[in-house]
Design an enzyme around this catalytic site. Structure first.
Site, short mmCIF file in Angstrom:
data_model
loop_
_atom_site.label_atom_id
_atom_site.label_comp_id
_atom_site.label_asym_id
_atom_site.label_seq_id
_atom_site.Cartn_x
_atom_site.Cartn_y
_atom_site.Cartn_z
CB SER A 264 -0.92 0.02 1.22
OG SER A 264 -1.62 1.24 1.30
CE1 TYR B 200 -4.40 -2.89 4.51
CE2 TYR B 200 -3.64 -0.62 4.27
CZ TYR B 200 -4.05 -1.82 3.70
OH TYR B 200 -4.09 -1.96 2.34
#
Length: 252
Positions: free
Chosen positions: A142, A154
């Site tokens: 990401s 995350y």
């Protein structure tokens, strides 16, 4: 001839979102694609149906990552679907999102690392005997790994994916296997479905993106397709941002 004709691919988390777009793109390039899903069998079958309607080949594999016996189920399905063929392309896409730092529970923390890191690590380890020399491993990370965001856990899991990619590239270089990481930005998928009902937030994100819009699943799938192709034979150990230039600096 299609660039991936005669090759095989496994895409984890391919029933929807980025994984679905990646599976469809690799199949359109000629690969036989294993469409892995965690729980949504109907969506996975829909992905396969779309691939087959376009003249491609695919099959489903159901295995909820991060649970006991997950890899046994996944690889039993993979080996059955490949029918003795080796694996050429592994796309580690499956992942889970987490909430803000202040509200994350120990259970959510453990699940995020179980799916985003542990399962990816051991899935890749187990895939190596099946993976053909000269094959491709593409890990989905990401663009948030270079930012400070509330979803800290995350972000931490995706940073681990970045590190793993570099190490694997070095380790697998003697086999001619390339390993690269793709770091998407804010993309219009189910994970970001809340943006569809929040035009103000969408405009804010578009305003700090150099190319002026949200990403689309095809934008990311095209990058993965490049990395899976022969054109990327000399690219390994890299983390490639596919963010449209998200938050590069001050505007104006």
């Amino acid at each position: 001839m299609s660039p991936l004709a005669g090759r095989t691919a496994l895409v984890t988390g391919a029933s929807r979102g980025l994984g679905r777009a990646i599976a469809i793109r690799l199949a359109s390039d000629g690969a036989l694609v294993a469409v892995h899903y965690g729980g949504n069998e109907a969506a996975a079958k829909q992905t396969v149906a779309e691939i087959e309607q376009a003249g491609g080949q695919a099959f489903t594999i159901g295995a909820r990552l991060g649970t006991d016996g997950d890899l046994d189920r996944l690889f039993a399905g993979l080996e059955t679907g490949l029918a003795g063929q080796p694996l050429d392309i592994l796309v580690n896409n499956a992942g889970v999102f987490t909430g803000a730092f202040e509200t994350t529970t120990p259970e959510e923390f453990d699940q995020a690392f179980a799916v985003n890191v542990r399962a990816l690590f051991f899935l890749t380890q187990r895939a190596l005997p099946l993976l053909r020399d000269g094959g491709r491993i593409i890990n989905m990370s990401s663009g948030v790994t270079r930012l400070a965001i509330p979803q800290t856990v995350y972000q931490m899991t995706k940073a681990a994916v970045d590190v793993l990619g570099r190490s694997l590239a070095q380790l697998l270089g003697p086999r001619g296997i390339t390993v690269n990481t793709v770091q998407p930005g804010v993309t219009d998928t189910d994970m970001n479905a809340w943006l569809r009902d929040n035009p103000e937030a969408t405009r804010a994100i578009e305003g700090i993106t150099a190319l002026g819009r949200l990403g689309r699943p095809a934008d990311i799938a095209d990058v993965v397709a490049f990395l899976a192709s022969d054109d990327a034979r000399w690219v390994t150990g890299h983390a490639i941002e596919a963010t449209g230039g998200f938050f590069l600096g001050p505007n104006g």
